[in-house]
Design an enzyme around this catalytic site. Structure first.
Site, PDB file in Angstrom:
ATOM      1  N   GLY A   1       0.837  -1.208   0.000  1.00 14.28           N
ATOM      2  CA  GLY A   1       0.000   0.000   0.000  1.00 14.28           C
ATOM      3  C   GLY A   1       0.863   1.245   0.000  1.00 14.28           C
ATOM      4  O   GLY A   1       1.974   1.234   0.522  1.00 14.28           O
TER       5      GLY A   1
ATOM      6  N   ARG B   1       0.813  -5.114  -5.389  1.00 16.42           N
ATOM      7  CA  ARG B   1       0.817  -6.140  -4.350  1.00 16.42           C
ATOM      8  C   ARG B   1       1.231  -7.488  -4.931  1.00 16.42           C
ATOM      9  O   ARG B   1       0.935  -8.530  -4.368  1.00 16.42           O
ATOM     10  CB  ARG B   1      -0.559  -6.215  -3.691  1.00 16.42           C
TER      11      ARG B   1
ATOM     12  N   ASP C   1       4.861  -4.589   6.400  1.00 14.21           N
ATOM     13  CA  ASP C   1       5.200  -5.899   6.961  1.00 14.21           C
ATOM     14  C   ASP C   1       5.273  -7.021   5.919  1.00 14.21           C
ATOM     15  O   ASP C   1       6.234  -7.801   5.922  1.00 14.21           O
ATOM     16  CB  ASP C   1       4.274  -6.279   8.122  1.00 14.21           C
TER      17      ASP C   1
ATOM     18  N   THR D   1       4.622   2.296   6.697  1.00 21.94           N
ATOM     19  CA  THR D   1       3.185   2.055   6.863  1.00 21.94           C
ATOM     20  C   THR D   1       2.578   3.198   7.665  1.00 21.94           C
ATOM     21  O   THR D   1       3.201   3.692   8.616  1.00 21.94           O
ATOM     22  CB  THR D   1       2.860   0.736   7.598  1.00 21.94           C
TER      23      THR D   1
ATOM     24  N   ASP E   1       0.268   2.663   9.543  1.00 19.74           N
ATOM     25  CA  ASP E   1      -0.211   1.999  10.771  1.00 19.74           C
ATOM     26  C   ASP E   1       0.763   2.115  11.942  1.00 19.74           C
ATOM     27  O   ASP E   1       0.378   1.876  13.090  1.00 19.74           O
ATOM     28  CB  ASP E   1      -0.471   0.508  10.506  1.00 19.74           C
TER      29      ASP E   1
ATOM     30  N   ASP F   1       3.073   0.178  12.972  1.00 14.03           N
ATOM     31  CA  ASP F   1       3.124  -1.020  13.815  1.00 14.03           C
ATOM     32  C   ASP F   1       4.289  -1.955  13.485  1.00 14.03           C
ATOM     33  O   ASP F   1       4.285  -3.109  13.897  1.00 14.03           O
ATOM     34  CB  ASP F   1       1.789  -1.785  13.706  1.00 14.03           C
TER      35      ASP F   1
ATOM     36  N   ARG G   1      -4.758  -2.042  10.896  1.00 12.65           N
ATOM     37  CA  ARG G   1      -5.258  -3.393  10.641  1.00 12.65           C
ATOM     38  C   ARG G   1      -5.225  -4.265  11.895  1.00 12.65           C
ATOM     39  O   ARG G   1      -6.193  -4.919  12.216  1.00 12.65           O
ATOM     40  CB  ARG G   1      -4.419  -4.021   9.531  1.00 12.65           C
TER      41      ARG G   1
ATOM     42  N   GLU H   1     -10.105   0.101  12.506  1.00 13.06           N
ATOM     43  CA  GLU H   1     -10.790  -0.846  11.606  1.00 13.06           C
ATOM     44  C   GLU H   1     -10.591  -2.305  12.017  1.00 13.06           C
ATOM     45  O   GLU H   1     -11.377  -3.173  11.666  1.00 13.06           O
ATOM     46  CB  GLU H   1     -10.286  -0.660  10.164  1.00 13.06           C
TER      47      GLU H   1
HETATM   48  O1  F6P Z   1      -1.220  -1.303   6.195  1.00 14.26           O
HETATM   49  C1  F6P Z   1      -1.607  -0.045   5.789  1.00 14.26           C
HETATM   50  C2  F6P Z   1      -3.060  -0.011   5.459  1.00 14.26           C
HETATM   51  O2  F6P Z   1      -3.396   1.307   5.140  1.00 14.26           O
HETATM   52  C3  F6P Z   1      -3.990  -0.573   6.566  1.00 14.26           C
HETATM   53  O3  F6P Z   1      -4.235   0.338   7.578  1.00 14.26           O
HETATM   54  C4  F6P Z   1      -5.207  -0.960   5.770  1.00 14.26           C
HETATM   55  O4  F6P Z   1      -5.956  -1.974   6.383  1.00 14.26           O
HETATM   56  C5  F6P Z   1      -4.619  -1.455   4.495  1.00 14.26           C
HETATM   57  O5  F6P Z   1      -3.367  -0.813   4.332  1.00 14.26           O
HETATM   58  C6  F6P Z   1      -5.495  -1.169   3.308  1.00 14.26           C
HETATM   59  O6  F6P Z   1      -4.888  -1.678   2.176  1.00 14.26           O
HETATM   60  P1  F6P Z   1      -5.489  -1.519   0.713  1.00 14.26           P
HETATM   61  O7  F6P Z   1      -5.207  -0.133   0.247  1.00 14.26           O
HETATM   62  O8  F6P Z   1      -4.790  -2.526  -0.098  1.00 14.26           O
HETATM   63  O9  F6P Z   1      -6.949  -1.762   0.840  1.00 14.26           O
END
Ligand code: F6P
Length: 339
Positions: free
Chosen positions: A11, A73, A104, A126, A128, A130, A172, A223
């Site tokens: 992402g 991806r 990750d 990220t 996130d 994390d 996530r 989420e």
């Molecule tokens: O890991 C980063 C993140 O933004 C998460 O918070 C989220 O769940 C995920 O990527 C969303 O990914 P995508 O853009 O592939 O839906």
């Protein structure tokens, strides 16, 4: 002259371009390395899609969101002949080392490649926040600012209508964005996966608040919190669930338990878009320049990381363990303001 390949995978995240610029500018400044951009993440590495990067190619991108290299991806281990095509692209472009900027899933792939002898240097990414082994990831500060701005706006409309508003944010498996933005925005409750709270307790907190004369509330929901009823989510190629929408399940429960009208705002990809904050630009730039130094100095299988105020390098394996959760002390500070 050594050749440094650079790719962004997984992402996107505000600050990716600042890292690419940092890697390139430092290599140019050193004068001992050239930089090749690999397009669309691992996909470009497998399919041999590259473009040369020099100082001019990375001018004007510091404050731009997204990634000038594109991302995907696709993964060399999951998809087909991965290794062979990776080797071909490295050889065809005389690439000595690849700087892999990713989260990750991407870093785990980079670790597998490193263990099989491929020359990689990682940069953690990220929103996130994390990833283990680093104190902060770039993109997180930007996401927190976007969510805080949203909360500030939602407060005034919630107040005007005497509503409870659930603000769903990304995160996530860990609730860093929810906790920081909830603190910054003065949330009345924050729900994160690390510290599950029964919705009855949340309702009690909100009822108490409304009894004291505040007849609106803001609840920040990560989420990744457990939904009231089990849901099957689609998965991406790293096996991660595609989340989003849990607040829509929680809202009717809160409304039933409290009797207060409850609405939902899901911020989604807004949190990853647009220009990075000054903090993220500086952090991403420092990580990029440090990664170029490690790559040009012959270090392999390592990742750049922020520890305290310093940029250090750590073994990639240290980043590829359980995601890092919100510190209980920090969450206790946020909890002080609930209700
Ligand atoms: O890991 C980063 C993140 O933004 C998460 O918070 C989220 O769940 C995920 O990527 C969303 O990914 P995508 O853009 O592939 O839906």
């Amino acid at each position: 002259m050594s050749v440094i390949g650079v790719l962004t995978a997984g992402g996107d995240c505000p600050g990716l371009n600042a890292v690419i610029r940092g890697v390139t500018a430092r290599a140019v400044e050193r004068g001992d390395s050239e930089v090749v951009g690999i397009l669309n993440g691992w996909e470009g590495l497998m399919e041999g899609r590259t473009r040369p990067l020099d100082r001019d190619a990375v001018r004007g991108i510091l404050g731009r969101g997204g990634t000038i290299l594109g991302t995907s991806r696709k993964d060399p281990i999951v998809h087909g002949d991965g290794y062979e095509s990776v080797r071909r692209t490295l050889e065809a472009n005389d690439i000595d080392v690849v700087v892999v900027i990713g989260g990750d899933g991407t870093l785990r792939t980079a670790l597998r490649l490193a263990e099989d002898g491929f020359p990689v240097v990682g940069v953690p990414k990220t929103i996130d926040n994390d990833i283990a082994a680093t104190d902060f990831t770039f993109g997180f500060d930007t996401a927190v600012q976007i969510v805080t701005d949203a909360i500030d706006r939602l407060v005034t409309t919630a107040e005007a209508h005497n509503r409870v508003i659930l603000v769903e944010v990304m995160g996530r498996t860990k609730g860093w964005i929810a906790t920081h933005a909830g603190l910054a925005g003065g949330a009345d409750a924050i729900l994160i996966p690390e510290y599950p709270v029964p919705l009855e307790e949340v309702a009690t907190v909100l009822r108490r608040r409304h009894r004291r004369g505040h007849d609106y509330s803001i609840v920040v929901v990560a989420e990744g919190v457990e939904p009231p009823a089990k849901v099957e989510h689609a998965k991406d190629i790293f096996g991660f669930e595609r989340l989003g929408g849990v607040a829509y399940q929680i809202a009717p429960v809160i409304e039933r338990l409290t009797g207060f009208e409850t609405r939902v705002t899901v911020l989604g990809h807004l949190q990853r878009g647009g220009t990075p904050t000054a903090f993220d630009r500086v952090l991403a730039t420092r990580l990029g320049t440090a990664a170029a130094d490690l790559a040009a100095d012959g270090k392999r299988g390592v990742m750049v990381a922020l520890r305290g105020a310093r940029i250090v390098d750590v073994p990639l394996a240290e980043a590829c363990v359980e995601p890092r959760g919100v510190d209980p002390e920090l969450f206790a500070v946020a909890r002080t303001f609930f209700g």
